[in-house]
Write a protein that holds these residues in place. Structure first.
Motif, PDB file in Angstrom:
ATOM      1  N   TYR A 188      -1.509  50.776  45.645  1.00  0.00           N
ATOM      2  CA  TYR A 188      -0.108  50.370  45.617  1.00  0.00           C
ATOM      3  C   TYR A 188       0.768  51.371  46.361  1.00  0.00           C
ATOM      4  CZ  TYR A 188      -1.840  47.472  41.753  1.00  0.00           C
ATOM      5  OH  TYR A 188      -2.543  46.579  40.992  1.00  0.00           O
ATOM      6  N   ASP A 225       5.685  48.809  45.741  1.00  0.00           N
ATOM      7  CA  ASP A 225       4.863  47.984  44.848  1.00  0.00           C
ATOM      8  C   ASP A 225       5.034  48.424  43.400  1.00  0.00           C
ATOM      9  OD1 ASP A 225       3.798  46.648  47.047  1.00  0.00           O
ATOM     10  OD2 ASP A 225       2.003  47.894  47.146  1.00  0.00           O
ATOM     11  N   TRP A 226       5.170  49.719  43.179  1.00  0.00           N
ATOM     12  CA  TRP A 226       5.285  50.238  41.815  1.00  0.00           C
ATOM     13  C   TRP A 226       6.597  49.851  41.145  1.00  0.00           C
ATOM     14  CZ3 TRP A 226       2.537  51.707  37.924  1.00  0.00           C
ATOM     15  CH2 TRP A 226       1.216  52.106  38.129  1.00  0.00           C
ATOM     16  N   THR A 269      -3.808  43.677  39.449  1.00  0.00           N
ATOM     17  CA  THR A 269      -2.535  42.950  39.586  1.00  0.00           C
ATOM     18  C   THR A 269      -1.369  43.570  38.844  1.00  0.00           C
ATOM     19  OG1 THR A 269      -3.020  41.568  37.667  1.00  0.00           O
ATOM     20  CG2 THR A 269      -3.780  40.762  39.815  1.00  0.00           C
ATOM     21  N   GLY A 270      -1.625  44.450  37.867  1.00  0.00           N
ATOM     22  CA  GLY A 270      -0.566  44.875  36.967  1.00  0.00           C
ATOM     23  C   GLY A 270      -0.283  43.798  35.942  1.00  0.00           C
ATOM     24  N   ARG A 272       7.779  44.517  35.765  1.00  0.00           N
ATOM     25  CA  ARG A 272       7.062  43.451  35.055  1.00  0.00           C
ATOM     26  C   ARG A 272       6.577  43.924  33.692  1.00  0.00           C
ATOM     27  NH1 ARG A 272       2.321  41.773  38.312  1.00  0.00           N
ATOM     28  NH2 ARG A 272       2.917  42.967  40.151  1.00  0.00           N
ATOM     29  N   TYR A 273       6.030  45.137  33.632  1.00  0.00           N
ATOM     30  CA  TYR A 273       5.543  45.639  32.346  1.00  0.00           C
ATOM     31  C   TYR A 273       6.689  45.800  31.346  1.00  0.00           C
ATOM     32  CZ  TYR A 273       3.383  48.537  28.791  1.00  0.00           C
ATOM     33  OH  TYR A 273       2.927  49.013  27.597  1.00  0.00           O
ATOM     34  N   ARG A 312       3.442  42.303  46.579  1.00  0.00           N
ATOM     35  CA  ARG A 312       2.383  43.306  46.687  1.00  0.00           C
ATOM     36  C   ARG A 312       2.077  43.552  48.162  1.00  0.00           C
ATOM     37  NH1 ARG A 312      -2.547  44.005  43.767  1.00  0.00           N
ATOM     38  NH2 ARG A 312      -3.609  45.855  44.561  1.00  0.00           N
ATOM     39  N   LEU A 324       0.811  52.443  34.297  1.00  0.00           N
ATOM     40  CA  LEU A 324       1.751  51.324  34.276  1.00  0.00           C
ATOM     41  C   LEU A 324       2.774  51.502  33.163  1.00  0.00           C
ATOM     42  CD1 LEU A 324       2.375  48.565  35.547  1.00  0.00           C
ATOM     43  CD2 LEU A 324       0.802  47.545  33.901  1.00  0.00           C
ATOM     44  N   LEU A 356       5.701  46.545  39.735  1.00  0.00           N
ATOM     45  CA  LEU A 356       4.762  46.724  38.625  1.00  0.00           C
ATOM     46  C   LEU A 356       5.468  47.193  37.356  1.00  0.00           C
ATOM     47  CD1 LEU A 356       1.833  48.552  40.470  1.00  0.00           C
ATOM     48  CD2 LEU A 356       1.759  46.239  39.544  1.00  0.00           C
TER      49      LEU A 356
END
Length: 452
Positions: A116, A120-121, A257-258, A127-128, A303, A155, A124
């Motif tokens: 990543y 991208d992070w 995918t995370g 979403r978390y 991504r 994550l 991630l």
């Protein structure tokens, strides 16, 4: 500069959500055209000709699917594809742009790589953090999942730091973090949120009792338990919530995918379909659909480092677009995982999901936390830990429940606490000791270079 990431509430209904997905696909495809794997597989990036699409930086890229039907004709990307492309065959950026490299915990004996960028992070972590029990700057999050190569610990840490929370990196299966130390951290640091597999809160409860603490009473700051990484039955979920007296919030995702889904205030698991395109594949019919039962196929929409086109996670799921009272307008998912598989006993299929429901339907007062079972051709053998005072009642009730629900011959054995999870695992407090080269005259120098 990437566009702002969509947030819950930016769309109103499934059609607007699908339009959001369609709008992102050209960018995802142009990222994929940079990778050695997708260029070789689909001919992306050949000399521009009729139907060429704009790629990164405005450069023309040919061979990209022109519409949703053409995209749906692309063969799925498999886990074996990722393993075959180890380590960087799916890299779509300069290596200097990567922020982290990971590998999944799969048991295939081959590395499944994932990487990543910093951008991208952001996706991630956001979403978390989408949980109905929100992560705030006032929280202390205890992370009890692996940090080594897998994405799970990183994550949660990234999401918590993004929201300003304090992170306690508890790791998992680490010699430096025995259960005695876990309980001390949960108690002394005022931990408000935890992140782990569902088995861990049961272990913590047993370790807390071994330390003379009552989970429901002696951890007053705890306000929610975040869990993921294992199939979770309703009965085990209820048991964890009863033990700790807090909500149990489920999360679903993967290292590749995370986070893919999280819970809404209604307690339903929603797929993050504004950030990932989801399909359901039926191995039986060979067809793909937007909902129904089958294997989950995903295309992350934000991504860049490692684009994935129609990646089959091979997880058994049930996806539905039925409305939910939360108003998020996102599909819901039921993750079956291993619950769909089992072993035959006397002509009937017995699954872990079924047994777990029966074990944790026993009354909380029986203090049943740990069990194991073996499915033999003619009999089901089940062992579980239970204190002596509840032994007879627990065996009688569980035997009746197995007979009623499964109708198979069973031999149920009650074991003393500590028989399955030894007391020393819960109460042993020795830590990892760094090796030393110089010892005193009364010390055992045969241990000088050993980690203990």
């Amino acid at each position: 500069m990437r566009p702002a990431l969509p947030q819950i509430g930016d769309w109103n209904g499934i059609e607007e959500l699908r339009e959001l997905q369609r709008a992102r696909l050209p960018q995802v495809l142009s990222w994929a055209a940079r990778t050695p794997f997708y260029r070789a597989r689909h001919g992306f990036g050949a000399a521009p000709g009729a139907g060429a699409a704009a790629g990164p930086g405005g450069a023309a890229v040919s061979g990209l699917p022109a519409d949703a039907d053409a995209f749906a004709a692309l063969p799925p990307t498999t886990k074996q594809d990722l393993r075959d492309q180890y380590p960087f065959g799916l890299l779509a950026v300069e290596r200097s742009e990567l922020a982290t490299y990971h590998e999944s915990s799969g048991t295939a004996g081959q590395a499944t790589p994932s990487y990543y960028t910093e951008d991208d992070w952001v996706d991630l972590a956001e979403r978390y953090a989408r949980k109905w029990v929100g992560i705030t700057a006032d929280d202390t999050l205890f992370v009890r999942t692996p940090y080594a190569l897998m994405i799970t610990g990183h994550l949660a840490q990234a999401a918590a730091r993004m929201r300003g929370a304090l992170v306690v990196p508890g790791d998992y299966r680490s010699l430096a973090m025995p259960y005695v130390r876990v309980i001390r951290a949960l108690h002394d640091l005022g931990v408000t949120l935890t992140w782990s597999i569902p088995t861990e809160p049961l272990m913590w409860a047993a370790a807390a009792r071994a330390a003379g603490l009552v989970p429901q009473k002696d951890f007053p700051d705890l306000r929610a338990v975040f869990v993921g990484g294992e199939p979770l039955t309703p009965a085990r979920r209820r048991r964890i919530g009863e033990l700790w007296g807090v909500p149990v919030v489920e999360e679903y995702g993967s290292t590749e995918t995370g986070s893919l889904a999280g819970e809404c205030p209604e307690g339903r698991l929603h797929l993050w379909a504004d950030r990932v395109l989801f399909e359901v594949y039926s191995p039986r019919t060979g067809r793909f659909s937007a909902e129904g039962s089958g294997q989950l196929v995903v295309t992350p929409l934000y991504r860049e480092a490692m684009p994935l086109l129609r990646y089959n996670l091979e997880d058994e799921v049930e996806v539905s677009h039925d409305p939910c009272g939360c108003g998020w307008h996102l599909p819901t998912v039921r993750v079956l995982g291993r619950s769909a598989f089992g072993h035959p006993v006397a002509g009937r299929n017995v699954t872990q999901h079924q047994l777990e429901e029966l074990v944790f339907d026993l009354p909380l007062a029986y203090e049943v936390l740990f069990w194991r079972a073996r499915a033999e051709p003619d009999v089901l053998r089940l062992h579980f830990e239970v204190p002596d005072e509840h032994r007879d009642a627990a065996v009688r009730e569980l035997t009746a429940a197995v007979d009623r629900a499964l109708g198979v011959p069973c031999e149920i054995t009650a074991l003393a606490p500590g028989a399955l999870v030894p007391y020393e695992v819960l109460a042993q407090g020795r830590d990892v000791v760094k090796p030393r080269s110089l010892l005193g005259p009364d010390e055992d120098w045969s241990q000088a270079l050993h980690y203990r």
